[in-house]
Design a protein around this motif. Structure first.
Motif, short mmCIF file in Angstrom:
data_model
loop_
_atom_site.label_atom_id
_atom_site.label_comp_id
_atom_site.label_asym_id
_atom_site.label_seq_id
_atom_site.Cartn_x
_atom_site.Cartn_y
_atom_site.Cartn_z
N HIS A 60 1.00 -1.11 0.00
CA HIS A 60 0.05 -0.04 -0.10
C HIS A 60 0.99 1.24 0.04
O HIS A 60 1.15 2.07 0.94
N ALA A 61 1.38 1.67 -1.23
CA ALA A 61 2.30 2.82 -1.59
C ALA A 61 2.35 2.87 -2.89
O ALA A 61 2.08 2.07 -3.55
N ARG A 64 5.88 4.49 -7.59
CA ARG A 64 7.16 5.32 -7.55
C ARG A 64 8.10 4.73 -6.34
O ARG A 64 9.44 4.65 -6.43
N THR A 65 7.48 4.77 -5.37
CA THR A 65 8.07 4.65 -3.87
C THR A 65 8.79 3.08 -3.97
O THR A 65 9.75 2.76 -3.56
N VAL A 66 7.83 2.02 -4.24
CA VAL A 66 8.18 0.81 -4.42
C VAL A 66 9.36 0.70 -5.28
O VAL A 66 10.50 -0.09 -5.10
N TRP A 67 9.11 1.05 -6.60
CA TRP A 67 10.40 1.06 -7.60
C TRP A 67 11.47 1.61 -7.20
O TRP A 67 12.85 1.17 -7.40
N LYS A 157 -5.74 -1.43 -6.91
CA LYS A 157 -6.32 -0.36 -6.18
C LYS A 157 -5.62 -0.02 -4.94
O LYS A 157 -5.16 -1.17 -4.13
N ASP A 158 -5.36 1.15 -4.58
CA ASP A 158 -4.61 1.21 -3.29
C ASP A 158 -3.22 0.74 -3.24
O ASP A 158 -2.67 0.70 -1.91
N GLY A 159 -2.58 0.56 -4.22
CA GLY A 159 -1.20 0.18 -4.01
C GLY A 159 -0.46 -0.57 -5.13
O GLY A 159 -0.98 -0.24 -6.32
N VAL A 160 0.38 -1.33 -5.14
CA VAL A 160 1.06 -2.14 -6.12
C VAL A 160 1.22 -3.51 -5.87
O VAL A 160 1.60 -3.96 -4.65
N HIS A 205 6.28 7.05 2.40
CA HIS A 205 5.00 6.81 2.02
C HIS A 205 4.51 8.20 1.46
O HIS A 205 3.74 8.79 1.93
N ASP A 206 4.98 8.73 0.17
CA ASP A 206 4.88 10.16 -0.11
C ASP A 206 3.63 9.90 -1.48
O ASP A 206 3.98 9.39 -2.56
N ARG A 207 2.35 9.77 -1.03
CA ARG A 207 1.44 9.68 -2.13
C ARG A 207 1.42 10.76 -3.37
O ARG A 207 2.03 11.66 -3.01
N PRO A 208 1.29 10.16 -4.62
CA PRO A 208 1.51 11.04 -5.61
C PRO A 208 0.39 12.03 -5.60
O PRO A 208 -0.86 11.96 -5.03
#
Length: 209
Positions: A60-61, A64-67, A157-160, A205-208
């Protein structure tokens, strides 16, 4: 040295660590319902390898954060505590042809003294924010494993959804395929757990916008 050696997750060779399965971890494929192998730009894991496993989780992030966490390999030690050293062997953006060498300690055990496992990984295929495939050996005294590791990243939905599949080949792991497969499974689940924890942490956790 099996239990001690595979005490941490490995990159090029997917090894390991003991941890509970992350939320959303995939169940193993069965003979009647084989999972289609993951690919990156048309290339997948070693089709002839006897040791293989696939797992996945939902993080749930933002993608771009996960990558960023997964491809900024020099910072892996900051969220994967079992990595002793990490060195990029090339410069610039993480891309096809990028290579990195890292080590993880192996504690002493009944058959071998304490040592260090050295892994050299080379990115063979990559599609930005979508997939990575790397290969390479993990080597320690009396041990060599040739691994192929594929990662897929899919926005949901809500993440990756992060899916990973890895194969190992080598005389030492092929000597006991069930044990080596169990070790690989534990390692992939531990890696997904650590990635999920790091990506969902408030600092990442920086939401776009």
């Amino acid at each position: 040295m099996r239990a001690a050696l595979f005490a941490v997750p490995l990159v090029a060779t997917g090894i390991l660590g003991t941890a509970a399965a992350p939320a959303g971890a995939a169940a193993p494929a069965t003979a009647s319902h084989p999972a289609k192998s993951l690919t990156c730009r048309g290339e997948g894991v070693d089709p002839d390898a006897l040791v293989r496993h696939r797992a996945e989780t939902v993080i749930h992030a933002p993608l771009r954060t996960v990558w960023k966490l997964q491809t900024d390999v020099e910072r892996w030690p900051s969220w994967q505590g079992a990595i002793s050293t990490m060195k990029r062997l090339d410069h610039g953006p993480f891309r096809k042809g990028s290579a990195f060498r890292w080590t993880t300690p192996v504690p002493p055990n009944p058959t071998t003294p304490a040592t260090s496992l050295e892994i050299t990984s080379t990115v063979e295929q990559l599609k930005h924010n979508s997939c990575i495939r790397w290969t390479g050996p993990a080597v320690a005294e009396g041990l060599r494993i040739d691994g192929v590791h594929v990662w897929n990243f899919t926005e949901v939905k809500d993440g990756v959804r992060v899916s990973t599949e890895e194969t190992h080949a080598g005389a030492e792991v092929e000597a006991d395929v069930p044990a080596a497969t169990a070790i690989l499974r534990q390692g992939l689940e531990a890696w997904l757990r650590d990635l999920k924890t790091a990506a969902e942490a408030p600092t990442h956790h920086d939401r776009p916008h």
